[in-house]
Scaffold this motif. Sequence first.
Motif, PDB file in Angstrom:
ATOM      1  N   ASP A   1      31.018  14.601  21.825  1.00 45.33           N
ATOM      2  CA  ASP A   1      30.954  14.356  20.393  1.00 45.33           C
ATOM      3  C   ASP A   1      30.083  13.129  20.130  1.00 45.33           C
ATOM      4  OD1 ASP A   1      32.538  12.122  20.966  1.00 45.33           O
ATOM      5  OD2 ASP A   1      34.393  13.050  20.246  1.00 45.33           O
TER       6      ASP A   1
ATOM      7  N   ASP B   1      30.853  10.061  19.412  1.00 47.69           N
ATOM      8  CA  ASP B   1      31.289   8.851  20.118  1.00 47.69           C
ATOM      9  C   ASP B   1      30.879   8.892  21.588  1.00 47.69           C
ATOM     10  OD1 ASP B   1      32.418   7.761  17.843  1.00 47.69           O
ATOM     11  OD2 ASP B   1      34.418   8.564  18.256  1.00 47.69           O
ATOM     12  N   ASP B   2      31.041  10.058  22.228  1.00 47.35           N
ATOM     13  CA  ASP B   2      30.599  10.198  23.620  1.00 47.35           C
ATOM     14  C   ASP B   2      29.103   9.937  23.736  1.00 47.35           C
ATOM     15  OD1 ASP B   2      33.212  11.106  24.247  1.00 47.35           O
ATOM     16  OD2 ASP B   2      32.654  13.173  23.774  1.00 47.35           O
TER      17      ASP B   2
ATOM     18  N   ARG C   1      27.153   8.118  21.792  1.00 49.00           N
ATOM     19  CA  ARG C   1      26.864   6.692  21.662  1.00 49.00           C
ATOM     20  C   ARG C   1      27.166   5.957  22.967  1.00 49.00           C
ATOM     21  NH1 ARG C   1      26.481   2.514  17.855  1.00 49.00           N
ATOM     22  NH2 ARG C   1      26.566   3.988  16.117  1.00 49.00           N
ATOM     23  N   ARG C   2      28.344   6.188  23.543  1.00 53.49           N
ATOM     24  CA  ARG C   2      28.725   5.471  24.758  1.00 53.49           C
ATOM     25  C   ARG C   2      27.747   5.749  25.894  1.00 53.49           C
ATOM     26  NH1 ARG C   2      33.192   7.005  27.118  1.00 53.49           N
ATOM     27  NH2 ARG C   2      33.392   8.991  26.001  1.00 53.49           N
TER      28      ARG C   2
END
Length: 372
Positions: free
Chosen positions: A348, A350-351, A353-354
Amino acid sequence: MTTPPFRADHVGSFVRPDALLEAARAHRAGRLGADGLRQAQDEAIRGIVAFQDEIGLPAVTDGEFRRRSWSAGVIDALDGFTLREEGVLGFRSDSESAGIAASPCAARRLERARPIVAEDYRFLAGLAPRGLPKATIASPPVLHFFLGPRSFEPAAYADREAYFADLARIYRAEIAELAAAGCAYVQLDETALPCSCDAAARHGVRARGEDPDELTESYVALINAAVAQRPGGMRVGLHMCRGNFKGRWMAEGGYEPIAERVFHGLDVDTLLLEYDSPRAGDFAPLRFLPGDKTAVLGLISTKTPVLEDKDAVKRRIDEAARHAPLERLAIGPQCGFSSAGGGGQVVDADDTRRKLELVLEIAEEVWGGPAA
């Protein structure tokens, strides 16, 4: 704004936001017109460009948000293609098979009905991102490998050479339009060459009457013909992937069967290489990397939300540097974050971005920054 090659790069596609997915569904159902869909695409692209600039990526794409999938931009823009539900490889995971994806076939002589990505690039560049706008496009061998001799009808093309000549003509026209729009970085997304490393695929190619090594030579010549007239200021990258569909893959096997022919023979500046799992083999083929090319090591996986261990990734870079000089290497994800559009993705926002922040952090610690 810097120019490639970059120490931190990425392949280009991103997970579609929910608003864009809903707009696409509404358009297919007839509830939303073409203008409404385009407005939703425009808004989503503004958002993904802002995200890329916020985290500091040196190359910026439009997320491939105007496409149904990574290769659909080409198939939809060319008049003459149909699809066949067959191919030399299908998608699979460690526990299941997802079946064979439809492959394009030239039912009649191909014509470039509209720009493939040039209009998309103009919108992207018009947003004036801080990073360098990059155009991504499926590589021409993708339009042959999976069907081989059945990738074109005899009534359309007398032989493979005629088909390839038309593909090269079409790609040259597209690259000329990109150049006229000011594009300085084009990436070809290639599955045919890395899938040619798979033992089962090589067997299938022989079974249909072709030589996989001769195909490799022909594909290198086709790609070179496609980019032959690019201007001197345009850099070309080639992303090599063994398939990526919501965590599934098509092929396995290291680059050894093609590395010498491809790394030396291709007239490109950057090779973006899949290296996120043992299926990609070891780093030994990097010994064939010539001094005028950069290899982006795809050590960060887009097939899983699990974040890689930074120290383990840096150790893998050290291992790769035993086969090619560190100054000729870079880091990135092995593929895009959403090669196929729609829901059901394994990562997703967030994944994403990380993982990209990890790429940038490693580039800073290993090479001193994301730009070369």
